[in-house]
Scaffold this motif. Structure first.
Motif, PDB file in Angstrom:
ATOM      1  N   VAL A 192       0.825  -1.214   0.000  1.00 16.28           N
ATOM      2  CA  VAL A 192       0.000   0.000   0.000  1.00 16.28           C
ATOM      3  C   VAL A 192       0.861   1.267   0.000  1.00 16.28           C
ATOM      4  O   VAL A 192       0.466   2.300  -0.553  1.00 16.28           O
ATOM      5  N   LYS A 200      -5.564   5.723   0.687  1.00 13.75           N
ATOM      6  CA  LYS A 200      -5.384   4.366   1.201  1.00 13.75           C
ATOM      7  C   LYS A 200      -4.243   4.307   2.224  1.00 13.75           C
ATOM      8  O   LYS A 200      -4.321   3.580   3.212  1.00 13.75           O
ATOM      9  N   LYS A 203      -5.485   5.586   5.583  1.00 13.93           N
ATOM     10  CA  LYS A 203      -6.338   4.599   6.229  1.00 13.93           C
ATOM     11  C   LYS A 203      -5.506   3.446   6.792  1.00 13.93           C
ATOM     12  O   LYS A 203      -5.751   2.959   7.901  1.00 13.93           O
ATOM     13  N   TRP A 204      -4.504   2.995   6.019  1.00 12.05           N
ATOM     14  CA  TRP A 204      -3.637   1.905   6.478  1.00 12.05           C
ATOM     15  C   TRP A 204      -2.867   2.328   7.716  1.00 12.05           C
ATOM     16  O   TRP A 204      -2.788   1.576   8.700  1.00 12.05           O
ATOM     17  N   ARG A 205      -2.335   3.530   7.669  1.00  9.04           N
ATOM     18  CA  ARG A 205      -1.561   4.012   8.814  1.00  9.04           C
ATOM     19  C   ARG A 205      -2.427   4.121  10.068  1.00  9.04           C
ATOM     20  O   ARG A 205      -1.999   3.760  11.169  1.00  9.04           O
ATOM     21  N   GLN A 208      -3.028   0.743  11.488  1.00  2.66           N
ATOM     22  CA  GLN A 208      -1.827   0.259  12.160  1.00  2.66           C
ATOM     23  C   GLN A 208      -1.670   0.901  13.536  1.00  2.66           C
ATOM     24  O   GLN A 208      -1.271   0.244  14.508  1.00  2.66           O
TER      25      GLN A 208
END
Length: 225
Positions: A192, A200, A203-205, A208
């Motif tokens: 990503v 994206k 959102k991923w961070r 996490q």
């Protein structure tokens, strides 16, 4: 901002205050930091700053006279006088940001078994602890607080955006970070991060951060809005 540090061990701060971010901030006149030896305000020939505590007990206690004299000479109208002590209020990112807005701070570094309670009662505005442990003296604690608050002073950080994305800024731990090469010893950077889709990535961070905080510091999740 002006900061005065009262300590029996001024040399402990020499390298710390002259290197990296703090060194550059001082050169740029964003920070004025003065390290003062508490013994300079002791009046006897031996420059005594400690004595045995009334009522007995282990260790020595820092005396009233030098600390009163030092703080009263250094203080300016509206300054904040802070004592670093294990039994103070926990130090946080929010407190660092609050202190960064002050014009003048005086940090009192204790030693031995601490300082006479009359100093704490009469000329200390706030007591801060950097953790649930005991150091040999408060000088290192003062250094930690100075380093943390300096980052909130405009111009001190080269990348101001980092203040909004690091650990504890929103009561969340930081997300994983990677740099080149994309593959090292068979370990790959998450796909990503390589696609360039910033929505994206954000959102991923955030996911996490939530997962890491839940695992390591679940108490912080209770502080989420």
């Amino acid at each position: 901002m002006r900061i005065d540090v009262l300590t029996l061990f001024p040399a402990m701060l020499d390298g710390f205050l002259s290197e990296s971010m703090l060194g550059r901030a001082r050169e740029a006149k964003l920070l004025e930091i003065n390290v003062r030896n508490t013994r300079d305000w002791a009046t006897d020939k031996h420059k005594t700053t400690d004595d045995r505590p009334f009522g007995g007990g282990a260790g020595m206690l820092m005396k009233c006279e030098p600390l009163f004299a030092a703080v009263e000479e250094l203080q300016t109208p509206g300054c904040r006088r802070i004592y670093l002590t294990p039994d103070g209020a926990p130090f946080t990112t929010a407190k660092a940001e609050e202190l960064s807005k002050q014009q003048h701070l005086i940090f009192v570094s204790g030693h031995y078994e601490g300082i006479d309670q009359r100093v704490r009662d009469a000329i200390i505005d706030e007591e801060i602890s950097i953790g649930d442990y005991v150091l040999t003296n408060g000088t290192l604690a003062a250094a930690v607080v100075i380093d943390a608050l300096a980052r909130f002073i405009p111009g001190v950080l080269g990348e101001e955006k980092s203040l909004t994305s690091e650990s504890f800024t929103r009561n969340l731990l930081d997300f994983p970070n990677y740099t080149r090469p994309a593959v090292y010893r068979g370990m790959s950077v998450p796909e990503v991060l390589l696609q360039g889709d910033h929505g994206k990535i954000e959102k991923w961070r955030h996911a996490q951060q939530l997962a890491k905080t839940a695992k390591i510091r679940p108490d912080l999740l209770n502080k989420q809005p």
